[in-house]
Design a protein around this motif. Sequence first.
Motif, PDB file in Angstrom:
ATOM      1  N   MET A  82       0.832  -1.204   0.000  1.00 12.67           N
ATOM      2  CA  MET A  82       0.000   0.000   0.000  1.00 12.67           C
ATOM      3  C   MET A  82       0.864   1.250   0.000  1.00 12.67           C
ATOM      4  O   MET A  82       0.482   2.274  -0.550  1.00 12.67           O
ATOM      5  N   ALA A  83       2.040   1.150   0.650  1.00 12.52           N
ATOM      6  CA  ALA A  83       2.934   2.311   0.663  1.00 12.52           C
ATOM      7  C   ALA A  83       3.354   2.631  -0.779  1.00 12.52           C
ATOM      8  O   ALA A  83       3.317   3.797  -1.202  1.00 12.52           O
ATOM      9  N   GLN A 115      -5.200   2.904 -11.571  1.00 15.41           N
ATOM     10  CA  GLN A 115      -6.632   2.648 -11.791  1.00 15.41           C
ATOM     11  C   GLN A 115      -7.083   1.331 -11.150  1.00 15.41           C
ATOM     12  O   GLN A 115      -8.256   1.002 -11.188  1.00 15.41           O
ATOM     13  N   PHE A 116      -6.143   0.593 -10.572  1.00 20.03           N
ATOM     14  CA  PHE A 116      -6.516  -0.705  -9.977  1.00 20.03           C
ATOM     15  C   PHE A 116      -7.080  -0.521  -8.577  1.00 20.03           C
ATOM     16  O   PHE A 116      -6.380  -0.057  -7.685  1.00 20.03           O
ATOM     17  N   PRO A 117      -8.349  -0.891  -8.354  1.00 18.42           N
ATOM     18  CA  PRO A 117      -8.926  -0.719  -7.020  1.00 18.42           C
ATOM     19  C   PRO A 117      -8.647  -1.919  -6.116  1.00 18.42           C
ATOM     20  O   PRO A 117      -9.177  -2.002  -5.014  1.00 18.42           O
ATOM     21  N   PRO A 133     -11.038   3.140   1.020  1.00 17.77           N
ATOM     22  CA  PRO A 133      -9.844   3.682   0.353  1.00 17.77           C
ATOM     23  C   PRO A 133      -8.664   2.764   0.645  1.00 17.77           C
ATOM     24  O   PRO A 133      -8.612   2.117   1.689  1.00 17.77           O
ATOM     25  N   LEU A 134      -7.711   2.715  -0.258  1.00 19.36           N
ATOM     26  CA  LEU A 134      -6.592   1.783  -0.097  1.00 19.36           C
ATOM     27  C   LEU A 134      -5.608   2.254   0.967  1.00 19.36           C
ATOM     28  O   LEU A 134      -4.916   1.470   1.588  1.00 19.36           O
ATOM     29  N   PHE A 135      -5.533   3.573   1.151  1.00 14.37           N
ATOM     30  CA  PHE A 135      -4.608   4.129   2.144  1.00 14.37           C
ATOM     31  C   PHE A 135      -5.121   5.509   2.549  1.00 14.37           C
ATOM     32  O   PHE A 135      -5.963   6.075   1.848  1.00 14.37           O
ATOM     33  N   VAL A 136      -4.624   6.002   3.674  1.00 12.45           N
ATOM     34  CA  VAL A 136      -5.024   7.340   4.117  1.00 12.45           C
ATOM     35  C   VAL A 136      -3.766   8.163   4.359  1.00 12.45           C
ATOM     36  O   VAL A 136      -2.847   7.717   5.051  1.00 12.45           O
TER      37      VAL A 136
END
Length: 318
Positions: free
Chosen positions: A78-79, A173-175, A301-304
């Motif tokens: 994710m980083a 664009q990859f969720p 969301p993938l990251f914050v």
Amino acid sequence: MEKKIQISLLVPIFNEEDVVPVLVKRLTQFLSTRTENIEVVFINDGSTDQTPIQLFSVCMSDPRFQCISLSRNFGHQMAITAGLHYVRADEAVFIIDADLQDPPELFPQFYEKLQEGYDVVYGIRKERKESWFKRFMFFSFYRILSKLSTRAFPVDAGDFCLISRKVASVINQFPEESRYLRGIRSWVGFKQAGISYERAARIAGKSKYSYSSRIRFAMNGIYNFSELPIRFITLAGFLSVLIALVYLAFTLINRFIYHDVTPGFTALIFAIILFGGVQLLSLGVIGEYVLRIFFQGKNRPLFVVDKKIIDKEISDGK
Ligand code: UDP
Ligand code: MG
């Protein structure tokens, strides 16, 4: 007008206080040898040691270094994902580990390939400075995965790579929530090439992956890119039915031709345990897929992002 940034060097960092000073020195040296306009983007993945302070002071004193701080530890994949959303390069993104296992000095070789027209240039680890057990596990895993997956993945290729702006935008664009970036990178296609390199030992500190997190990561590779585990269940089902039928025939022959009454108790227990086990295992495999659907279904969301330091300016994440 300001010069456009050509290359972004993306570095995910989690609790690397012993590494950061050496890393910054090596990167500064590396930058001084290049004529391209390069920015370094650190992704501070929720570090709890001195790392954020060290990164802060570097980024506030040298505008070539930027930092994106995540609100907590989201994990290596994710980083990198977060970094890909924030890099500003319009030519290519170079992804390296903070511990300098992937030497930034190899950039010219990667860049040459990019200029030859490749969109993805990935590093292939030809030698590793890790224990024989780890090396054996890595060796086997990459080969099993490449056999299992629906697409043939390059073996021994990690996240160390140079990708064109175009590919970085496609990956953005990859969720996908359970992310296996090296798989996604291969999946996107375009012209890809591998470069062999010797993977150095960590310059300091310890690996941030435990055995269990490494296994989880490996499972993401398999379950996200292969339908074979499910297919194996069907196969196991067929085989069980076949075995059962053969066994039934065998028992009937014994009963009616040889008038031999089979005691059968051991066989019964064996069958119960075996098929019970097969069923549990099968449920587990289906569960792995369901779990992935479950987490993806939440659409989180993938990251914050907590804070950003870009061009020496601090701002909140959006
Ligand atoms: N890393 C990260 N978040 C994590 C774990 C690791 O950003 O949750 C970073 C780490 O600081 C390093 C890179 O990802 O820069 C690779 O991690 P590590 O060296 O521990 O992995 P290994 O090389 O042992 O596979
Ligand atoms: Mg490492």
